[in-house]
Design a protein around this motif. Structure first.
Motif, short mmCIF file in Angstrom:
data_model
loop_
_atom_site.label_atom_id
_atom_site.label_comp_id
_atom_site.label_asym_id
_atom_site.label_seq_id
_atom_site.Cartn_x
_atom_site.Cartn_y
_atom_site.Cartn_z
N MET B 146 0.70 -1.18 0.05
CA MET B 146 -0.01 -0.04 -0.14
C MET B 146 0.97 1.34 -0.13
SD MET B 146 -2.86 -1.33 -0.43
CE MET B 146 -3.92 -2.60 0.08
N ASN B 147 1.92 1.24 0.58
CA ASN B 147 2.64 2.45 0.78
C ASN B 147 3.22 2.88 -0.40
OD1 ASN B 147 4.30 4.31 2.31
ND2 ASN B 147 6.11 2.85 1.88
N THR B 148 3.46 2.20 -1.37
CA THR B 148 4.11 2.58 -2.65
C THR B 148 2.98 2.41 -3.75
OG1 THR B 148 4.68 -0.05 -2.83
CG2 THR B 148 6.47 1.66 -2.48
N GLY B 149 1.69 2.45 -3.40
CA GLY B 149 0.54 2.50 -4.15
C GLY B 149 -0.07 1.28 -4.73
N ILE B 150 -0.51 0.53 -3.69
CA ILE B 150 -1.47 -0.53 -3.95
C ILE B 150 -0.78 -1.59 -5.18
CG2 ILE B 150 -3.77 -1.15 -4.24
CD1 ILE B 150 -4.32 1.96 -4.23
N GLN B 151 0.38 -2.26 -5.26
CA GLN B 151 0.89 -3.22 -5.83
C GLN B 151 0.57 -4.60 -5.18
OE1 GLN B 151 3.41 -0.66 -4.90
NE2 GLN B 151 2.94 0.79 -6.34
N ARG B 152 0.43 -5.60 -6.14
CA ARG B 152 0.01 -6.67 -5.81
C ARG B 152 1.14 -7.46 -4.79
NH1 ARG B 152 2.30 -11.94 -6.79
NH2 ARG B 152 0.86 -13.36 -7.72
N SER B 153 0.73 -7.96 -3.74
CA SER B 153 1.72 -9.04 -3.15
C SER B 153 1.08 -10.30 -3.07
CB SER B 153 1.74 -8.69 -1.74
OG SER B 153 0.57 -9.07 -0.84
N SER B 154 1.99 -11.20 -2.56
CA SER B 154 1.37 -12.84 -2.46
C SER B 154 0.41 -12.78 -1.33
CB SER B 154 2.43 -13.50 -2.07
OG SER B 154 3.05 -13.54 -0.90
N ALA B 155 0.01 -11.83 -0.80
CA ALA B 155 -1.22 -11.96 0.29
C ALA B 155 -2.42 -11.54 -0.39
CB ALA B 155 -0.89 -11.14 1.45
N THR B 156 -2.31 -10.74 -1.77
CA THR B 156 -3.42 -9.95 -2.47
C THR B 156 -4.43 -11.30 -2.51
OG1 THR B 156 -1.84 -8.41 -3.39
CG2 THR B 156 -3.95 -8.70 -4.25
N PRO B 157 -5.75 -10.76 -2.23
CA PRO B 157 -6.76 -11.92 -2.55
C PRO B 157 -6.90 -12.30 -4.12
CG PRO B 157 -7.68 -10.10 -1.38
CD PRO B 157 -6.14 -9.76 -1.69
N PHE B 158 -7.19 -13.40 -4.54
CA PHE B 158 -7.59 -13.53 -5.92
C PHE B 158 -8.71 -12.68 -6.48
CE2 PHE B 158 -10.93 -15.82 -8.49
CZ PHE B 158 -9.98 -16.19 -9.54
N GLY B 159 -8.36 -12.17 -7.64
CA GLY B 159 -9.20 -11.36 -8.33
C GLY B 159 -9.15 -9.77 -8.04
N ALA B 160 -8.44 -9.60 -7.12
CA ALA B 160 -8.33 -8.06 -6.57
C ALA B 160 -7.69 -7.37 -7.70
CB ALA B 160 -7.59 -8.09 -5.31
N ASP B 161 -7.84 -6.07 -7.91
CA ASP B 161 -7.61 -4.96 -8.66
C ASP B 161 -6.42 -4.25 -7.99
OD1 ASP B 161 -7.32 -3.34 -10.95
OD2 ASP B 161 -9.16 -1.81 -10.12
N THR B 162 -5.35 -4.40 -8.47
CA THR B 162 -4.04 -3.72 -8.19
C THR B 162 -3.53 -2.88 -8.98
OG1 THR B 162 -2.67 -5.74 -8.33
CG2 THR B 162 -3.62 -5.65 -6.20
N THR B 163 -2.37 -2.12 -8.79
CA THR B 163 -1.89 -1.25 -9.75
C THR B 163 -0.90 -2.11 -10.43
OG1 THR B 163 -0.15 -0.58 -8.32
CG2 THR B 163 -2.22 0.90 -8.63
#
Ligand SMILES: Cc1ncc(C[n+]2csc(CCOP(=O)(O)OP(=O)(O)O)c2C)c(N)n1
Lengths: 395, 318
Positions: B146-163
């Motif tokens: 989140m700090n760097t602007g909502i990039q995906r991590s391996s904890a990001t849920p399936f289907g989530a929209d990230t930058t």
């Protein structure tokens, strides 16, 4: 010699440094194995297993974590040491800047080794030169004795209130780390007295005075932090001289910012770090016998670099061959750049640069003779045929 | 420093008298789950505590030179190494105590976001847990960098929209399922591993106490709503953390001495995952016509994980 009773022993460079660390008895030692520094860690952990030190080791899962743990432990408020080489140091690189940025007097034994690729485990100075701009004090050592003595002096320098910077003691991989030499250890009690108790500054574990360490610092204050580091480095030069003088008084072995070997009246000078100096000294002697005014300048302190003192020592030479056991590809060798900066205010000698010994390639007496011959020629003509060149290399 | 002989009871009345260790005036976004979680954690502890913090939102927003919101010793050094830094601090503590140079007893906690924990800090965390340091690592899991602007991590849920896995005409957000780090930590045989949520503060605080009372390393994953990244309302954080639990996306459970315990089982009140997804803009596209299969897949993943967790509980009973 001082009034000390000393013991002459036959040990490897790694054993000598491990012995120094035992005597220094750091509170915490995080470490990770890598050739050729592994022996230091192995000898030291044996001291731990045998209850010969108070040290708690942290047998981390990587060098990045080793330096991170050094930083946490040092900030907590005690003495910390580690050992590494090459890839290990490269993996620490991010944390090296943080160790110095937080002004933590961490001690590192750096057993110099070539960096990949190609993979090579043998000695050169690519690793040490890679930490040149990390704000660590860097001491270089010709042999096991010097590595031991530099290590014994390291905390006194790093922990000085005008300095408070991390310190790396360099020695050549294999050539020194794995060769047996006869040398002298200082008795435990005298090391203990010389080093003294650790004085923590703003330790994290002072629970009654909570500190925040590691703030985000924006452009309004960042530069002041960095300027303070620069000044601490400048202060380190005097502290190193003072500590070395005290060491000489107590233990009889004299160290300066650099070693001048038959340099006083030398017209033809070689400059080299670490173990190559041993070979060069022999050849300087041979040329002196032949009436050539040859000499050697061997830097001991690479950071902070003693520009004025080196400049003054070289200004009357006619030609200086600077030998680099590392390269800054597309630039001159890192040692050459420092020597050129040091000599620059003077009319000074003609300088040229040779890159030698990468990946552990031997430097033989004959190679040194060729360099001295070339330097004599440059002194005569006032011209170097090539400013930078690799030697002992296939075409 | 007074070390109370009796634990502060976990009642609102008693807790209001506790000193606040993370002050107001920090720069976290309004509605961010992380400072709420940190305050609950610190309030649960009566002993002196030392904090290590990974680079991330929590770190950059709470200690901006020359200010700090931390009233307890706190240290940040880099992004991937909160566990290693805490290892160093804790080891120095043990060394100085052993040598009689330090008298007071202290507790050690490391905080990291999911990026600093699941991804770049994974190795350091695994190492610290394996070595058995006396420390509690807490991941505030907002499901992205989140700090760097909502990039995906391996904890990001399936289907989530990230930058970095943005919804486009070909790709509908994150294509992979998330890594289940709490179970991976349990597989390290740590002294204590648990999941918690700030909506159930009593459960969270009880877990912090249990974790610190154990004789070894402990790990807690805490769901941490982020209205910027989740594209939700700032006043919905606690609601969303509750829904994460009620839908069994984020079950509350703990693992200790090989025993798996689900602390809250909604049983037949288990809510469909859509109730958690709907208020979050990062899942908006999943509700668009044509993406029914993705929604169904999300539900399937949640059900699978929940069922296997119940089995772990069952199996460890015998
Ligand atoms: C080695 C390194 N790589 C990348 C970064 C840049 N960076 C800083 S914080 C951050 C994301 C943090 O994400 P997370 O851990 O999930 O915490 P959050 O910001 O969500 O609180 C990144 C990528 C960094 N500081 N260091």
């Amino acid at each position: 010699m001082g009034a000390t009773t000393t013991k002459i022993v036959a040990v490897t460079g790694n054993q000598a440094v491990a012995e120094a660390l035992r005597q220094l008895n750091p509170d915490v030692m995080p470490a990770y194995p890598i050739t050729p520094s592994t022996g230091i860690m192995e000898s030291f952990t044996k001291f731990v297993s045998d209850g010969k030190v108070d040290t708690e080791t942290i047998l981390v899962e990587s060098e990045h974590s080793a330096m991170s743990a050094c930083i946490g432990a040092s900030a907590a408020g005690g003495r910390v040491a580690t050992a590494t080489s090459a890839q290990g140091l490269a993996l620490m690189w991010e944390m090296l800047h943080i160790a110095s940025g937080y002004r933590l007097p961490i001690l590192m034994a750096l057993v110099n080794r070539a960096l990949s690729a190609p993979l090579n485990i043998h000695g050169d100075h690519s690793d040490g030169m890679g930490m040149r701009d990390c704000s660590w004090i860097q001491l270089f050592s010709e042999n096991a004795q010097e590595a031991y003595d530099n290590t014994i002096m390291a905390y006194r320098i790093a922990e000085h209130k005008d300095v408070r910077l991390p310190i790396a003691v360099n020695m050549d991989g294999f050539i020194i780390s794995h060769s047996i030499e006869s040398m002298t250890f200082i008795p435990d009690a005298e090391v203990k007295k010389f080093v003294g108790d650790y004085i923590a500054i703003d330790p994290l574990l002072d629970i009654d005075h909570p500190k925040s360490i590691g703030a985000l610092v924006l452009p309004d204050y960042y530069m002041e932090h960095k300027r303070a580091q620069h000044e601490a480095m400048l202060n380190a030069k005097k502290v190193i001289s003072d500590v070395s003088a005290e060491f000489a008084r107590l233990f009889g072995r004299k160290y300066d910012l650099f070693e001048s070997y038959r340099l006083e009246d030398a017209e033809v000078v070689l400059v080299a770090l670490n173990s190559a100096a041993g070979t060069i000294k022999d050849e300087v002697d041979r040329y002196r016998e032949k009436g050539v005014k040859a000499g050697l300048l061997k830097p001991r302190v690479f950071r902070p670099f003693p520009y004025e003192e080196v400049g003054a020592a070289l200004k009357n030479a006619k030609a200086v061959c600077v030998m680099d056991r590392a390269d800054s590809y597309g630039g001159y060798g890192p040692l050459f750049m420092e020597i050129a900066s040091a000599v620059q205010p003077h009319r000074g000698p003609v300088l040229f640069n040779k890159v030698y010994g990468l990946g552990g390639r031997d430097l033989m007496p004959l190679d040194v003779d060729q360099l001295i011959d070339e330097t004599i020629e440059v002194a005569k003509t006032g011209k170097a045929k090539m400013v930078k060149e690799y030697i002992t290399v296939r075409n | 420093m007074s070390t109370p002989t009796q634990e502060t009871p976990l009642t609102l009345k008693a807790l209001t008298h506790k000193p606040v260790h993370l002050t107001g005036g920090h720069r976290m976004c309004s509605g961010c789950g992380a400072p709420t979680i940190v305050r609950q954690v610190l309030m649960a502890i009566d002993e002196p505590v030392v904090i290590a913090n990974a680079t991330g939102c929590l770190e950059v927003s709470t200690c901006l030179f020359p200010y700090t919101a931390w009233q307890v010793p706190w240290m940040h050094s880099a992004f991937e190494n909160a566990a290693a830094t805490a290892s160093g601090i804790e080891t120095m503590y043990r060394s100085l105590r052993k040598q009689g140079k330090l008298k007071k007893e202290m507790k050690f906690i490391a905080f990291g976001g999911d990026g600093g924990t699941y991804d770049i800090g994974f190795q350091a965390l695994s190492g610290a847990m394996e070595r058995g340091h006396q420390l509690l690592y807490i991941c505030y899991d907002n499901g992205a960098y989140m700090n760097t602007g909502i990039q995906r991590s391996s904890a990001t849920p399936f289907g989530a929209d990230t930058t970095t896995q943005p919804v486009g005409s070909k790709i509908q957000g994150k294509t992979q399922r998330r890594k289940d780090l709490t179970r991976i930590m349990a597989a390290h045989n740590v002294a204590y591993a648990a999941q918690a949520s700030p909506h159930n503060w009593k459960d969270l605080m009880t877990k912090v106490r249990k974790a610190l009372a154990t004789n070894g390393p402990a790990y807690m994953g805490v769901v941490s709503p982020c209205n910027r990244g989740w594209r939700s309302q700032t006043n919905d954080s606690i609601l969303l953390s509750r829904l994460a639990v009620d839908t069994c996306y984020w079950p509350l459970y703990e693992v200790q001495d090989g025993k798996w315990t689900i602390n809250y089982d909604p049983k037949d009140r288990k809510k469909p995952i859509t109730e958690w997804l709907k208020p979050q803009g990062r899942f908006k596209h999943l509700f668009a016509p044509g993406n029914e299969a993705l929604l169904a897949r999300f539900q399937e993943l949640v059900d699978q994980d929940w069922e296997s967790l119940r089995k772990l509980q069952e199996m460890s009973k015998s």
